[in-house]
Design a protein around this motif. Structure first.
Motif, PDB file in Angstrom:
ATOM      1  N   ARG A  35     -49.633 -55.038-114.248  1.00 32.94           N
ATOM      2  CA  ARG A  35     -49.308 -56.161-115.150  1.00 32.94           C
ATOM      3  C   ARG A  35     -50.554 -56.692-115.845  1.00 32.94           C
ATOM      4  NH1 ARG A  35     -44.177 -57.911-112.873  1.00 32.94           N
ATOM      5  NH2 ARG A  35     -43.327 -55.922-112.244  1.00 32.94           N
ATOM      6  N   THR A  68     -49.340 -53.446-121.892  1.00 28.13           N
ATOM      7  CA  THR A  68     -49.495 -53.975-120.535  1.00 28.13           C
ATOM      8  C   THR A  68     -48.938 -52.968-119.545  1.00 28.13           C
ATOM      9  OG1 THR A  68     -49.164 -56.203-121.391  1.00 28.13           O
ATOM     10  CG2 THR A  68     -48.916 -55.924-119.024  1.00 28.13           C
ATOM     11  N   GLY A  75     -47.156 -51.528-116.303  1.00 27.15           N
ATOM     12  CA  GLY A  75     -46.039 -52.039-115.512  1.00 27.15           C
ATOM     13  C   GLY A  75     -46.417 -52.321-114.076  1.00 27.15           C
ATOM     14  N   PHE A  76     -47.381 -51.599-113.539  1.00 35.14           N
ATOM     15  CA  PHE A  76     -47.730 -51.748-112.120  1.00 35.14           C
ATOM     16  C   PHE A  76     -48.715 -52.895-111.913  1.00 35.14           C
ATOM     17  CE2 PHE A  76     -50.111 -50.399-108.253  1.00 35.14           C
ATOM     18  CZ  PHE A  76     -49.057 -50.466-107.364  1.00 35.14           C
ATOM     19  N   PRO A 114     -56.633 -46.269-108.022  1.00 36.36           N
ATOM     20  CA  PRO A 114     -57.427 -45.698-109.113  1.00 36.36           C
ATOM     21  C   PRO A 114     -56.701 -45.912-110.437  1.00 36.36           C
ATOM     22  CG  PRO A 114     -56.248 -43.960-107.957  1.00 36.36           C
ATOM     23  CD  PRO A 114     -55.878 -45.258-107.278  1.00 36.36           C
ATOM     24  N   GLY A 151     -56.841 -44.798-114.616  1.00 35.23           N
ATOM     25  CA  GLY A 151     -57.463 -44.007-115.692  1.00 35.23           C
ATOM     26  C   GLY A 151     -57.935 -42.661-115.195  1.00 35.23           C
TER      27      GLY A 151
END
Ligand code: 2BA
Length: 108
Positions: free
Chosen positions: A38, A33, A35-36, A91, A93
Motif C-alpha cells: 500500500r 500504489t 496492493g501489498f 524484497p 523490485g
C-alpha cells in the motif's frame, strides 16, 4: 508494436525515465500504489517496436535495484497479553514488467 508496462520503485523511476528518453523511447509515468505494501510506486508505459523490447527491458533492469522493506504483519488474535508479531522483511523490485501486444497505435 508492443506496450511495455513496468512497475518500478519511486527511488528508481528518475533514472529509468532519463535513460529511456536519452535512448529515444517515448514513455509515460503514472503514479501507482502496490496492493501489498500500500505504498507508492511508479508505472511506466512505453510503446515500442517489437525488435526494441529487449533493449527496453535491459535498460529498465539496469536502473532498478532490489530493496528490502519491513512490513508489520497483522496479528490474527487481539486479546490482552498477545504479543505484537515482529516486522518481517519483504524484497521489493527491481521492476515488474508486462509486455502487451498493441492492436493499433494512432496519434490523432
Ligand atoms: P506491492 O504489491 O506493494 O508488493 C511489494 C512487494 O511485496 C513485492 O515486490 C513482493 O516482494 C511482496 N509481496 C507482494 N505480495 C505479497 C504477498 N501476497 N505475500 C508476501 N509478499 C508479497 P515485487 O514483486 O517486486 O512487486 C513490486 C510491485 O509490483 C508490487 O507492489 C505491485 O505494485 C507490482 N506487482 C507485482 N506483481 C504484480 C502483478 N502480478 N500484477 C500487478 N502488479 C504487480
Amino acid at each position: 508494436m508492443k506496450l511495455v508496462l513496468a512497475i518500478v520503485q519511486d527511488q528508481d523511476v528518475q533514472a529509468v525515465m532519463a535513460n529511456l528518453t536519452r535512448e529515444g523511447f517515448g514513455a509515460t509515468k503514472l503514479a501507482s500504489t502496490g496492493g501489498f505494501l500500500r505504498e507508492g510506486n511508479s508505472t511506466i508505459l512505453i510503446g515500442v517496436e517489437e525488435e526494441k523490447v529487449e533493449q527496453v527491458l535491459r535498460l529498465i533492469g539496469g536502473c532498478c535495484r532490489t530493496r528490502k522493506q519491513l512490513v508489520q504483519p497483522i496479528s490474527a488474535v487481539g486479546g490482552l497479553g498477545d504479543l505484537i508479531p515482529p516486522p518481517i522483511e519483504v524484497p521489493v523490485g527491481g521492476a515488474t514488467v508486462f509486455v502487451l501486444h498493441v492492436e493499433r497505435f494512432e496519434k490523432v
